[in-house]
Scaffold this active site. Sequence first.
Site, mmCIF file in Angstrom:
data_model
loop_
_atom_site.group_PDB
_atom_site.id
_atom_site.type_symbol
_atom_site.label_atom_id
_atom_site.label_comp_id
_atom_site.label_asym_id
_atom_site.label_seq_id
_atom_site.Cartn_x
_atom_site.Cartn_y
_atom_site.Cartn_z
ATOM 1 N N LEU A 79 -3.034 45.326 5.699
ATOM 2 C CA LEU A 79 -1.889 45.253 6.654
ATOM 3 C C LEU A 79 -2.527 44.809 8.058
ATOM 4 O O LEU A 79 -3.583 44.859 8.452
ATOM 5 C CB LEU A 79 -1.497 46.803 6.805
ATOM 6 C CG LEU A 79 -0.800 47.583 5.948
ATOM 7 C CD1 LEU A 79 -0.432 48.850 6.529
ATOM 8 C CD2 LEU A 79 0.498 46.797 5.447
ATOM 9 N N ASP A 80 -1.664 43.878 8.822
ATOM 10 C CA ASP A 80 -2.217 43.339 10.223
ATOM 11 C C ASP A 80 -2.520 44.533 11.125
ATOM 12 O O ASP A 80 -1.771 45.626 10.803
ATOM 13 C CB ASP A 80 -0.973 42.485 10.719
ATOM 14 C CG ASP A 80 -0.811 41.259 10.016
ATOM 15 O OD1 ASP A 80 -1.772 40.856 9.085
ATOM 16 O OD2 ASP A 80 0.284 40.861 10.322
ATOM 17 N N LYS A 81 -3.355 44.215 11.998
ATOM 18 C CA LYS A 81 -3.671 45.156 12.963
ATOM 19 C C LYS A 81 -2.474 46.025 13.545
ATOM 20 O O LYS A 81 -2.418 47.093 13.884
ATOM 21 C CB LYS A 81 -4.537 44.551 14.055
ATOM 22 C CG LYS A 81 -5.069 45.297 15.146
ATOM 23 C CD LYS A 81 -5.549 44.415 16.362
ATOM 24 C CE LYS A 81 -5.645 45.155 17.555
ATOM 25 N NZ LYS A 81 -6.546 44.358 18.569
#
Length: 288
Positions: A79-81
């Site tokens: 998942l993106d930051k």
Amino acid sequence: RELAALSKRLQQVHPNVLAKVLKQGTVYRNEEIVVINKPYGIPVHGGPGVKNCIADVLPILAKMLENMKAEPLHLCHRLDKETTGVMVLARSKEVAERIRLLFKTRQVEKIYWAISLGDPDPAEGIVEIPIVEKEVRSHQSHYKMTLAPNYRLSPEDGKVVKIRKNRNAESAVTRYRLLASSSACSLLELQPITGVKHQIRVHLAYGLGCPILGDHKYSHWSKLAPQKLPEITLKRLKLEQSKARHLPLHLHAHRLSLPLGERIDLVCKPPLFFQKTLKQLELDVAKD
């Protein structure tokens, strides 16, 4: 701003503290997997300038959940930051491989929630436009994902013409549906069928013209500047445009359905900042 400070703090704390936060955010576990609600602003993988990331604390988290002899947990997807929500961790290498394959072969159903600026027209549909990474040539050179359409409108007669495929473009498909709209914003339910980097953000911003609230990267093309918000949105959020850069990305991995033996349905409710924004913008979610 508090949120930015909080996620910065979580990146600076002792890894044990981050592991404890993740443990408290556990939503499901069985003998094969552990599912956490990923907090905002914590990267999944390390990199330059990153002190804490989820990958690094997996051995500690496993020990906290089991006992000192537990083997480290394994990542199955990313998942993106800035994205929050459902994240699946495997208790063994074999299970991790199995789950990665399920993601790769698109057998995992993923449902995201996002708050976007404007409302999509039509209110539900499918965006199917390939995505490619491009260098933005401006006074600050940087890279962004962008659309690489297969078709364009001919300037002569307005007919749809097929264009030559960009070799580097990846096919990308996102289903979307409007759940609520108010205060010049929308709450959208999104189902990415493919898993291209920044796919949802790019399809919403450049495909539908509805960038995600707090997505300062994809709200314009050439400049690296804070998102410009409508008057009514600022008013409801009690925010000045000059402070808009502190607004976090409102993208949440809400549900994930995993076919492991039987189908496991995993749900994470949105983080507090997301819930607060829904309230302030008067975006009422009909209870599913």
